[in-house]
Design an enzyme around this catalytic site. Structure first.
Site, short mmCIF file in Angstrom:
data_model
loop_
_atom_site.label_atom_id
_atom_site.label_comp_id
_atom_site.label_asym_id
_atom_site.label_seq_id
_atom_site.Cartn_x
_atom_site.Cartn_y
_atom_site.Cartn_z
N ASP A 70 -27.01 -11.27 10.20
CA ASP A 70 -27.40 -12.33 10.68
C ASP A 70 -26.41 -13.44 10.63
O ASP A 70 -26.20 -14.49 11.32
CB ASP A 70 -28.48 -12.65 9.30
CG ASP A 70 -29.51 -13.88 10.07
OD1 ASP A 70 -29.09 -14.30 11.63
OD2 ASP A 70 -29.95 -13.82 9.30
N LYS A 78 -20.34 -5.87 0.80
CA LYS A 78 -19.37 -6.58 -0.72
C LYS A 78 -19.97 -5.74 -1.57
O LYS A 78 -20.21 -5.58 -2.83
CB LYS A 78 -20.07 -8.04 -0.73
CG LYS A 78 -19.94 -8.60 -1.59
CD LYS A 78 -18.80 -9.46 -1.12
CE LYS A 78 -18.00 -10.21 -2.19
NZ LYS A 78 -16.89 -11.19 -2.05
N TYR A 89 -33.45 -9.69 2.96
CA TYR A 89 -35.00 -10.51 3.22
C TYR A 89 -36.45 -9.24 3.06
O TYR A 89 -37.23 -10.86 3.59
CB TYR A 89 -34.48 -10.69 5.94
CG TYR A 89 -33.41 -11.14 5.21
CD1 TYR A 89 -32.69 -11.93 4.37
CD2 TYR A 89 -33.03 -11.33 6.80
CE1 TYR A 89 -31.58 -12.17 4.82
CE2 TYR A 89 -32.12 -12.29 7.68
CZ TYR A 89 -31.50 -13.08 5.91
OH TYR A 89 -30.12 -13.37 6.54
N ASP A 139 -24.19 -14.84 14.36
CA ASP A 139 -24.10 -16.25 15.00
C ASP A 139 -22.46 -16.22 15.31
O ASP A 139 -22.44 -17.11 16.30
CB ASP A 139 -25.11 -17.38 13.72
CG ASP A 139 -26.33 -17.04 14.50
OD1 ASP A 139 -26.99 -15.61 15.54
OD2 ASP A 139 -26.94 -17.79 14.48
N ASP A 154 -16.59 -11.43 2.78
CA ASP A 154 -15.80 -12.50 3.08
C ASP A 154 -14.68 -12.64 4.27
O ASP A 154 -14.23 -13.73 5.20
CB ASP A 154 -15.84 -12.85 1.72
CG ASP A 154 -15.22 -12.04 0.88
OD1 ASP A 154 -14.90 -10.83 1.30
OD2 ASP A 154 -14.45 -12.74 0.00
#
Ligand code: NAD
Length: 353
Positions: free
Chosen positions: A244, A188, A138, A248, A220
């Protein structure tokens, strides 16, 4: 304890109003605290033309912690990007160097049927997601969209330094220590070198926390496990982008956005505390908003910024009792329960405090 209260827009003043009543009740019981109001977001744009005015910047720099309601609303959507209320939110996080975002996802047994998942999967869920908030893809450079060989190419840079990883890892290990002692680091590493470093540094940091049980999971798989068997997790730590998305996902397991608090901390445990929801313009001013996420944010503030565990537990127990007594705002209402508004919900928590 000097607390800056930035009520913000929409339902912000209604929900922070109830949280302030709780703080004032604790003050009459001997907790030494001061509340200082300030403007952030749309209300600050109305007053001064800026979403994060200088006077607010000074206030939050001097405060020991910040309580935030929510910012934004349709009235401000047409403003240029730098004048939008949400820019105030990004600016305050940056100004205070709030690199650690803590989001608990707790499902109170009384609310198990409000979740979209089966009650037997989610009942009793209690996860804490620790998300790194100021690094990763980001913020990484170079970034952009440019023309190469006659076509447009978009690119971003995923980057973490060793220091950035180790400081968020310390926050997560310490949080796990205060809970059930389980920490799952999500990365990852099978594809991304940046997250190989993440795994290496988290593993090295673990040597300082032999009492915490560290595990690793690919992102994943973590996304799948969160809906398959979410109760296997205690604390999850991960980078900005994975965090992020996963935070959620985890918040939705609990069914109600009006119940979930959050904390964003710097390296001195100074923090900004806010509900995870927005300013809910559709119900603003109607005494319908659920104030519990904001009240629970105050409990997090007392725990993380002020080490007042007993006061934090008093608030959390009061919220549990209120739910057990059947008080429900509209967002968590089910037939047979007592439907109440924002103020009445605040009254009920105070009565149980
Ligand atoms: P929202 O979270 O404000 O509302 C989504 C839905 O949830 C609405 O139906 C709302 O009524 C309901 N809801 C939210 N909080 C509730 C509560 N405490 N009690 C009962 N119901 C509640 O999200 P949105 O509608 O996408 O955004 C509205 C505004 O809030 C936008 O301007 C957005 O930019 C802003 N926003 C701010 C923050 C923040 O301040 N941290 C976060 C998200 C969105």
């Amino acid at each position: 304890m000097k607390i800056a209260v930035l009520a913000g827009d929409g339902i912000g003043p209604e929900i922070t109003g109830q949280a302030e009543r709780i703080l004032l009740a604790l003050r009459s019981d001997g907790l030494k605290l001061e509340l200082e109001p300030g403007l952030l977001g749309g209300c600050a744009v109305d007053a001064s033309g800026e979403p994060f005015p200088e006077i607010t910047r000074k206030l939050v720099k001097e405060a020991d912690a910040v309580l935030l309601g929510a910012v934004g609303g349709p009235k401000y959507d047409g403003l240029p990007r730098e004048k939008r209320p949400e820019q105030g939110l990004l600016a305050i996080r940056k100004e205070l160097n709030l690199f650690a975002n803590l989001r608990p996802a707790i499902l109170y047994p009384e609310l198990a049927s409000v979740s979209t998942l089966k009650p037997e999967i989610v009942s009793g869920l209690d996860i804490l997601i620790v998300r790194e908030l100021t690094g990763d893809i980001y913020f990484g450079r170079p970034r952009g969209i440019e023309r190469r060989d006659g076509q447009r190419v978009g690119f971003n840079t995923m980057i973490y330094t060793e220091a950035e990883i180790s400081r968020i890892a310390h926050v997560a290990f310490q949080a796990a220590r205060k809970r059930k002692g389980g920490l799952c680091s999500v990365d990852k590493m099978n594809v991304l070198e940046c997250t190989q470093l993440w795994r290496d540094v988290v593993t090295e940091t673990a040597k300082e926390y032999p009492d915490v049980n560290l595990s690793h999971m690919l992102v994943d798989n973590a996304a799948m496990q969160l809906v398959r068997n979410p109760r296997q997790f205690d604390v999850i730590v991960t980078g900005n982008m994975f965090g992020d998305i996963l935070s959620d996902e985890a918040s939705m397991l609990t069914g109600s956005i009006g119940m979930l608090p959050s904390a964003s901390l710097d390296d001195q445990n100074k923090g900004l505390y806010e509900p995870i929801h927005g300013s809910a313009p559709d119900i603003a001013g109607k005494d319908m908003a659920n104030p519990l996420a904001t009240i629970l944010s105050v409990a997090m503030m007392l725990r993380y910024s002020f080490a007042q565990e007993e006061a934090a537990l008093r608030i959390e127990h009061a919220v549990r009792k209120v739910l057990a007594q059947g008080f429900r705002t509209n967002d968590i209402y089910e037939p047979g329960m007592k439907k109440v508004g924002t103020i009445e919900m605040g009254n009920a928590v105070l009565a149980n405090l």
